[in-house]
Motif scaffolding. Sequence first.
Motif, PDB file in Angstrom:
ATOM      1  N   ALA A  48       1.096  -0.683   0.011  1.00 57.63           N
ATOM      2  CA  ALA A  48       0.382  -0.271  -0.299  1.00 57.63           C
ATOM      3  C   ALA A  48       0.920   1.502  -0.104  1.00 57.63           C
ATOM      4  O   ALA A  48       0.706   2.155  -0.382  1.00 57.63           O
ATOM      5  N   LEU A  49       1.633   1.040   0.973  1.00 54.40           N
ATOM      6  CA  LEU A  49       3.347   1.968   1.021  1.00 54.40           C
ATOM      7  C   LEU A  49       3.390   2.168  -0.816  1.00 54.40           C
ATOM      8  O   LEU A  49       3.808   3.619  -1.308  1.00 54.40           O
ATOM      9  N   HIS A  50       4.287   1.559  -0.782  1.00 54.05           N
ATOM     10  CA  HIS A  50       4.768   1.288  -2.071  1.00 54.05           C
ATOM     11  C   HIS A  50       4.242   1.632  -3.102  1.00 54.05           C
ATOM     12  O   HIS A  50       4.580   2.461  -4.232  1.00 54.05           O
ATOM     13  N   LEU A  51       2.890   1.521  -3.986  1.00 53.36           N
ATOM     14  CA  LEU A  51       2.126   1.668  -4.765  1.00 53.36           C
ATOM     15  C   LEU A  51       1.390   3.446  -4.480  1.00 53.36           C
ATOM     16  O   LEU A  51       0.517   3.257  -4.848  1.00 53.36           O
ATOM     17  N   ARG A  52       1.868   3.674  -3.114  1.00 58.24           N
ATOM     18  CA  ARG A  52       1.440   4.902  -2.682  1.00 58.24           C
ATOM     19  C   ARG A  52      -0.540   4.727  -2.884  1.00 58.24           C
ATOM     20  O   ARG A  52      -0.721   6.142  -2.999  1.00 58.24           O
ATOM     21  N   LEU A  53      -1.196   3.833  -2.189  1.00 56.16           N
ATOM     22  CA  LEU A  53      -2.043   3.884  -2.374  1.00 56.16           C
ATOM     23  C   LEU A  53      -2.700   4.399  -0.563  1.00 56.16           C
ATOM     24  O   LEU A  53      -4.090   4.527  -0.496  1.00 56.16           O
ATOM     25  N   MET A  54      -1.521   4.420  -0.705  1.00 55.83           N
ATOM     26  CA  MET A  54      -2.013   4.855   1.536  1.00 55.83           C
ATOM     27  C   MET A  54      -0.703   5.393   2.017  1.00 55.83           C
ATOM     28  O   MET A  54       0.105   5.818   1.142  1.00 55.83           O
ATOM     29  N   ARG A  55      -0.567   6.780   3.163  1.00 57.18           N
ATOM     30  CA  ARG A  55       0.564   7.190   3.589  1.00 57.18           C
ATOM     31  C   ARG A  55       0.417   5.957   4.670  1.00 57.18           C
ATOM     32  O   ARG A  55      -0.611   5.860   5.515  1.00 57.18           O
ATOM     33  N   GLU A  56       1.907   6.313   4.849  1.00 52.07           N
ATOM     34  CA  GLU A  56       2.089   5.833   6.317  1.00 52.07           C
ATOM     35  C   GLU A  56       0.817   6.490   7.934  1.00 52.07           C
ATOM     36  O   GLU A  56      -0.117   5.607   8.216  1.00 52.07           O
ATOM     37  N   ASP A  57       0.815   7.665   7.729  1.00 53.47           N
ATOM     38  CA  ASP A  57      -0.287   8.464   8.607  1.00 53.47           C
ATOM     39  C   ASP A  57      -1.554   7.632   8.718  1.00 53.47           C
ATOM     40  O   ASP A  57      -2.379   7.706   9.344  1.00 53.47           O
ATOM     41  N   ASP A  58      -1.836   7.786   7.041  1.00 61.67           N
ATOM     42  CA  ASP A  58      -3.403   6.795   6.392  1.00 61.67           C
ATOM     43  C   ASP A  58      -3.527   5.702   7.779  1.00 61.67           C
ATOM     44  O   ASP A  58      -4.259   5.565   8.297  1.00 61.67           O
ATOM     45  N   LEU A  59      -2.240   4.878   7.448  1.00 60.39           N
ATOM     46  CA  LEU A  59      -2.479   3.757   8.136  1.00 60.39           C
ATOM     47  C   LEU A  59      -2.599   3.225   9.318  1.00 60.39           C
ATOM     48  O   LEU A  59      -2.900   3.128  10.124  1.00 60.39           O
ATOM     49  N   ALA A  60      -1.402   4.058   9.980  1.00 65.26           N
ATOM     50  CA  ALA A  60      -1.289   4.846  11.060  1.00 65.26           C
ATOM     51  C   ALA A  60      -2.337   4.636  12.915  1.00 65.26           C
ATOM     52  O   ALA A  60      -3.543   4.289  12.987  1.00 65.26           O
ATOM     53  N   THR A  61      -3.815   5.812  11.287  1.00 63.82           N
ATOM     54  CA  THR A  61      -4.771   6.366  12.095  1.00 63.82           C
ATOM     55  C   THR A  61      -5.888   4.738  12.087  1.00 63.82           C
ATOM     56  O   THR A  61      -6.925   4.726  12.938  1.00 63.82           O
ATOM     57  N   LEU A  62      -6.525   4.364  10.934  1.00 63.75           N
ATOM     58  CA  LEU A  62      -6.954   3.246  10.756  1.00 63.75           C
ATOM     59  C   LEU A  62      -6.350   2.780  11.975  1.00 63.75           C
ATOM     60  O   LEU A  62      -7.541   1.774  12.430  1.00 63.75           O
ATOM     61  N   VAL A  63      -5.546   1.984  12.057  1.00 65.55           N
ATOM     62  CA  VAL A  63      -4.906   0.886  13.689  1.00 65.55           C
ATOM     63  C   VAL A  63      -4.999   1.397  14.827  1.00 65.55           C
ATOM     64  O   VAL A  63      -6.272   0.864  15.269  1.00 65.55           O
ATOM     65  N   GLU A  64      -5.181   3.122  15.136  1.00 61.46           N
ATOM     66  CA  GLU A  64      -5.341   3.457  15.941  1.00 61.46           C
ATOM     67  C   GLU A  64      -6.427   4.092  16.599  1.00 61.46           C
ATOM     68  O   GLU A  64      -7.084   3.131  17.603  1.00 61.46           O
ATOM     69  N   ALA A 102      -8.905   1.851  14.846  1.00 61.65           N
ATOM     70  CA  ALA A 102      -9.511   0.611  15.615  1.00 61.65           C
ATOM     71  C   ALA A 102      -9.612   0.051  17.453  1.00 61.65           C
ATOM     72  O   ALA A 102     -10.333  -0.713  17.487  1.00 61.65           O
ATOM     73  N   GLY A 103      -9.124   1.370  17.890  1.00 61.93           N
ATOM     74  CA  GLY A 103      -9.928   0.354  19.566  1.00 61.93           C
ATOM     75  C   GLY A 103      -8.884  -0.597  19.902  1.00 61.93           C
ATOM     76  O   GLY A 103      -7.700  -1.533  19.476  1.00 61.93           O
ATOM     77  N   PRO A 104      -9.376  -1.278  20.323  1.00 68.11           N
ATOM     78  CA  PRO A 104      -9.074  -2.408  20.964  1.00 68.11           C
ATOM     79  C   PRO A 104      -9.867  -4.271  20.546  1.00 68.11           C
ATOM     80  O   PRO A 104     -10.232  -4.482  21.069  1.00 68.11           O
ATOM     81  N   ALA A 105      -9.784  -3.752  19.123  1.00 69.22           N
ATOM     82  CA  ALA A 105     -10.529  -5.113  17.970  1.00 69.22           C
ATOM     83  C   ALA A 105      -9.196  -5.718  17.991  1.00 69.22           C
ATOM     84  O   ALA A 105      -8.053  -5.830  18.907  1.00 69.22           O
ATOM     85  N   ARG A 106     -10.300  -6.916  17.421  1.00 65.98           N
ATOM     86  CA  ARG A 106      -8.739  -8.260  17.918  1.00 65.98           C
ATOM     87  C   ARG A 106      -8.026  -8.171  16.706  1.00 65.98           C
ATOM     88  O   ARG A 106      -8.105  -7.149  15.667  1.00 65.98           O
ATOM     89  N   GLY A 107      -6.803  -8.519  16.977  1.00 63.20           N
ATOM     90  CA  GLY A 107      -5.740  -8.082  15.833  1.00 63.20           C
ATOM     91  C   GLY A 107      -5.198  -7.135  16.267  1.00 63.20           C
ATOM     92  O   GLY A 107      -4.176  -6.593  15.183  1.00 63.20           O
ATOM     93  N   ILE A 108      -5.197  -6.252  17.283  1.00 63.54           N
ATOM     94  CA  ILE A 108      -4.590  -5.041  17.012  1.00 63.54           C
ATOM     95  C   ILE A 108      -3.214  -4.925  17.361  1.00 63.54           C
ATOM     96  O   ILE A 108      -2.164  -4.403  16.750  1.00 63.54           O
ATOM     97  N   ARG A 109      -2.750  -5.751  18.159  1.00 64.57           N
ATOM     98  CA  ARG A 109      -1.702  -5.723  18.818  1.00 64.57           C
ATOM     99  C   ARG A 109      -0.846  -6.143  17.441  1.00 64.57           C
ATOM    100  O   ARG A 109       0.782  -5.854  17.826  1.00 64.57           O
ATOM    101  N   ASN A 110      -1.799  -6.803  16.678  1.00 64.67           N
ATOM    102  CA  ASN A 110      -0.501  -7.601  15.228  1.00 64.67           C
ATOM    103  C   ASN A 110      -0.521  -6.776  14.554  1.00 64.67           C
ATOM    104  O   ASN A 110       0.639  -6.010  13.493  1.00 64.67           O
TER     105      ASN A 110
END
Length: 162
Positions: free
Chosen positions: A5-21, A23-31
């Motif tokens: 996603a980063l290599h193809l510039r489909l998303m920025r690192e900040d966008d992915l970080a926001t998605l993860v954050e 998500a809250g305490p969702a299953r798989g959040i540690r991974n």
Amino acid sequence: MADSALHLRLMREDDLATLVEDAGPARGIRNARRVLAHMDGRSESGGESIVRARMIELGYVVPELQVEFPNPLVPGRAYRADMLVRCGERLVVVELDGKCKYEEPEMLSGRTTLGVLLDERQREALLTSYGVEVMRLRYEDVMDEARFVRMMDAYRIPRATR
């Protein structure tokens, strides 16, 4: 997928970080946080990302990606290594070899399979002129954990310090 996603510039690192954050305490959040900590858009293929992920999972140092070495035969041009591991004074280039670069016309770029192999051998020989060791991996090597560990240990790839 994060590397791609980063290599193809489909998303920025900040966008992915926001998605993860978000998500809250969702299953798989540690991974997901672990992926976020290691994602790198310089990875040029899913296979390279898998090798790096395996290294991280098994406790090896994280390699540098797409490191360039000057091509002494063509001034101004460089060879780019998939991955580089610094082992003290030793440098080990880690290359993932897939069948596609020897078989698929778009990967051959008009060359024959033999031509690709000969170019690869010359490139590897020139890399060794810089004192670099080259470890070649196949997907099968990476997927067989015991074999992968034996290869990493044979090349004396260091474990990460905690």
